[in-house]
Design an enzyme around this catalytic site. Sequence first.
Site, mmCIF file in Angstrom:
data_model
loop_
_atom_site.group_PDB
_atom_site.id
_atom_site.type_symbol
_atom_site.label_atom_id
_atom_site.label_comp_id
_atom_site.label_asym_id
_atom_site.label_seq_id
_atom_site.Cartn_x
_atom_site.Cartn_y
_atom_site.Cartn_z
ATOM 1 N N CYS A 115 0.807 -1.215 0.000
ATOM 2 C CA CYS A 115 0.000 0.000 0.000
ATOM 3 C C CYS A 115 0.849 1.279 0.000
ATOM 4 O O CYS A 115 0.482 2.241 -0.694
ATOM 5 C CB CYS A 115 -1.012 -0.002 1.146
ATOM 6 S SG CYS A 115 -0.431 -0.606 2.715
ATOM 7 N N ARG A 137 6.979 -11.299 5.040
ATOM 8 C CA ARG A 137 6.736 -11.083 6.468
ATOM 9 C C ARG A 137 7.490 -12.145 7.255
ATOM 10 O O ARG A 137 7.518 -13.312 6.860
ATOM 11 C CB ARG A 137 5.230 -11.146 6.775
ATOM 12 C CG ARG A 137 4.443 -10.055 6.071
ATOM 13 C CD ARG A 137 2.955 -10.130 6.308
ATOM 14 N NE ARG A 137 2.257 -9.157 5.474
ATOM 15 C CZ ARG A 137 0.944 -9.049 5.367
ATOM 16 N NH1 ARG A 137 0.160 -9.861 6.063
ATOM 17 N NH2 ARG A 137 0.396 -8.136 4.582
ATOM 18 N N GLN A 141 0.378 -11.087 -3.219
ATOM 19 C CA GLN A 141 -0.947 -10.582 -2.882
ATOM 20 C C GLN A 141 -1.685 -10.139 -4.133
ATOM 21 O O GLN A 141 -1.120 -9.432 -4.976
ATOM 22 C CB GLN A 141 -0.818 -9.360 -1.961
ATOM 23 C CG GLN A 141 -0.432 -9.718 -0.542
ATOM 24 C CD GLN A 141 -1.641 -9.844 0.351
ATOM 25 O OE1 GLN A 141 -2.558 -10.604 0.050
ATOM 26 N NE2 GLN A 141 -1.645 -9.135 1.445
ATOM 27 N N ASP A 158 -3.669 -7.597 -4.726
ATOM 28 C CA ASP A 158 -3.920 -6.405 -3.924
ATOM 29 C C ASP A 158 -4.435 -5.263 -4.798
ATOM 30 O O ASP A 158 -4.135 -5.199 -5.997
ATOM 31 C CB ASP A 158 -2.617 -5.976 -3.248
ATOM 32 C CG ASP A 158 -2.871 -5.196 -1.977
ATOM 33 O OD1 ASP A 158 -4.044 -5.061 -1.586
ATOM 34 O OD2 ASP A 158 -1.895 -4.721 -1.379
ATOM 35 N N HIS A 167 -5.782 -0.818 -4.362
ATOM 36 C CA HIS A 167 -6.136 0.337 -3.549
ATOM 37 C C HIS A 167 -6.991 1.272 -4.371
ATOM 38 O O HIS A 167 -6.608 1.676 -5.475
ATOM 39 C CB HIS A 167 -4.873 1.028 -3.033
ATOM 40 C CG HIS A 167 -4.067 0.130 -2.160
ATOM 41 N ND1 HIS A 167 -3.059 -0.666 -2.648
ATOM 42 C CD2 HIS A 167 -4.175 -0.150 -0.838
ATOM 43 C CE1 HIS A 167 -2.556 -1.389 -1.659
ATOM 44 N NE2 HIS A 167 -3.214 -1.097 -0.559
ATOM 45 N N LYS A 219 -11.925 -3.216 8.884
ATOM 46 C CA LYS A 219 -11.933 -3.988 7.645
ATOM 47 C C LYS A 219 -13.023 -5.045 7.690
ATOM 48 O O LYS A 219 -13.507 -5.435 8.759
ATOM 49 C CB LYS A 219 -10.571 -4.637 7.400
ATOM 50 C CG LYS A 219 -10.081 -5.533 8.518
ATOM 51 C CD LYS A 219 -8.724 -6.146 8.186
ATOM 52 C CE LYS A 219 -8.232 -7.037 9.324
ATOM 53 N NZ LYS A 219 -7.071 -7.840 8.930
ATOM 54 N N HIS A 229 -8.556 -0.413 0.776
ATOM 55 C CA HIS A 229 -7.635 -1.514 0.499
ATOM 56 C C HIS A 229 -8.495 -2.756 0.259
ATOM 57 O O HIS A 229 -9.419 -3.013 1.032
ATOM 58 C CB HIS A 229 -6.723 -1.806 1.692
ATOM 59 C CG HIS A 229 -5.944 -0.637 2.194
ATOM 60 N ND1 HIS A 229 -4.571 -0.611 2.189
ATOM 61 C CD2 HIS A 229 -6.336 0.541 2.745
ATOM 62 C CE1 HIS A 229 -4.150 0.524 2.716
ATOM 63 N NE2 HIS A 229 -5.212 1.235 3.068
#
Length: 639
Positions: A332, A361, A379, A381, A383, A467, A513
Amino acid sequence: MLKITLKDESVLEVLEGKLIIEVAKELSPSLAKKCCVAEFNGRLVDLKMPLVEDGKLDLVTFDDERAFEVINHSCAHLMAQAMARLYPGTRFGVGPSIEEGFYYDFAIPEVITNEDLPKIEKEMQKIVKENLPIKHYMLSKADAKAKFASDKYKIELIDAISDDMVGIYEQGEYSDVCRGPHVISTGLIKNFKLLSVAGAYWRGDSKNDVLTRVYGTCWATPEALAHHLEVLEDRKQRDHRKLGRDMQIFMFDDLVGRGLPMWLPNGFIVRRLLSDYIMDKEYDLGYQHVMTPSLGNVELYKTSGHWAHYKDDMFPAMELDDEAYVLRPMNCPHHMVMFRSKPHSYRDLPVRIAEIANDFRYEASGALTGIERTRAFSQNDSHIFCRPDQIAQEFKAVTKLILDVYKDFGFENYKFRLSLRDKENTEKYFGNDELWERSENELREVLKELGVDYYEALGEAAFYGPKLDVQVRSAIGHDVTLSTIQLDYQLPERFELTYVDQNNQKVRPVVIHRAILGSMDRFVAFLLEETKGVLPVWLAPVQVMVIPVNNQFHLDYSNEIVSMLKQKRIRVKMDDREEKLGYKIREAQMKKIPYQLVIGDNEVKDGTITYREYGKKEQVTVSKEEFLNMMVKFNEEKK
């Protein structure tokens, strides 16, 4: 006399001090034999507990779901008694019931393995036959410490008790510190199975001793135990780690690093197809796809707030020249910088930036689980940068996309979880109370408007905002978060993002997100377990295996079929080894290849194809064109 209200709302008058089991026997001797424990005034208690006050009494039979925890806790003590007999000098940690059974942690004078479990079970069965009464009494902390003076783990547990008195349960020569409740005798714990031996840190702290943890399960009836063992065996066959190895989807190697998956050719095909699938859906919905680096300057994560709130879960920074870089845990911040790189008008919004991004991670070693939980993952992902008045429509669109994807894959066992801030632990979250209240209320309103069933979970929010998580129950019993939508007012503030509104004023956008497939790695793990490795035809690494009956007579026509299928991008292989036909068909079945084409004299003569579908015995003969069209349709319709 005490007034005891029963489940049917009838009221009994009983003498003070009368045991619950005595009340049960007076009500019905046959019922008393079926009782495991009781619930008195909303709390599970022993059947031998004396009644000393008025209250509501509910007798809990062994087949009641409330009894499962009690049966398994009692079985943990049964196992501990057997361990004490078999391995003198053993010291005892804790032995709780868990969702599907129990475990007990031991410090044993010798090493035991899974091969020792039958011996322990045999000793447990002896104790069951002894039918030892299980007694409960209280001791002062001083007396309890004297009783367990030789066991440092029990002493530590006693010291942690806030009350002055300590509950003790005793059966024969075995005693334990425990709140209970338990069944009334060892003879009632018959249907058990020890499952595995593992290592576990005392009290879950890696700085403490490593104890031996033995897992088991106990059920009310032999039939229930047998059914559960069948379920466990099915889970073994579904475990994505086994399937991934058998199907050559992915691999790990300690030389590369723990928790770092390597995707083999078959696995990469699956990954690529999933990436194309979700990116095509996103493109149709107006998303713009980008690519950003897997590294980031530490200052980027200080600006975003991740360095302060998430540093412990990140890999250490790398000092290079006068800068420090870190492997990104999420992407992000990169997208924030990308949005900030040029001016935006309110007419430009929403801006939807999407990426299949590599993230890293530092998961604890004990948490690593195949590709379900790794240290390097990708991911799906995105935004969405939008105006406040666009939040509802964008949130709805993302929720609809999630539901569409789940419908495509046939997922049904999932729940929506609204993850909120824990107001009692606000230091772990960024921002102010007003923004959090506003964000949480907006998500609630959208969910109500959509008519989506959801439950709330305090303390599960991201550090920058609430979320909506989609929780699925995997086929092997894991609770997994697949998809997530997060509302964020914080990062736009930290990165000073703006757009020009209709009044020609610079104002902050809101960021949503969202991850639909979530971690691609975790999604594949879930899909393998859900399908038992029998992937949809369009996703199968090898869709067709062509098997000539005799290479001398059938190989040329088989090659013609392979060429025809490849021209339409059907993933096909040919098994032309000099092996028996039955062997090659069985091997193709074991590899879970959707279609096996058996090519013999009739096929060559008639220009046809005879296929066998995975999991079926019957063979079907069709024209080459009909089979080709069927396979093309599978790919086009994602079936």
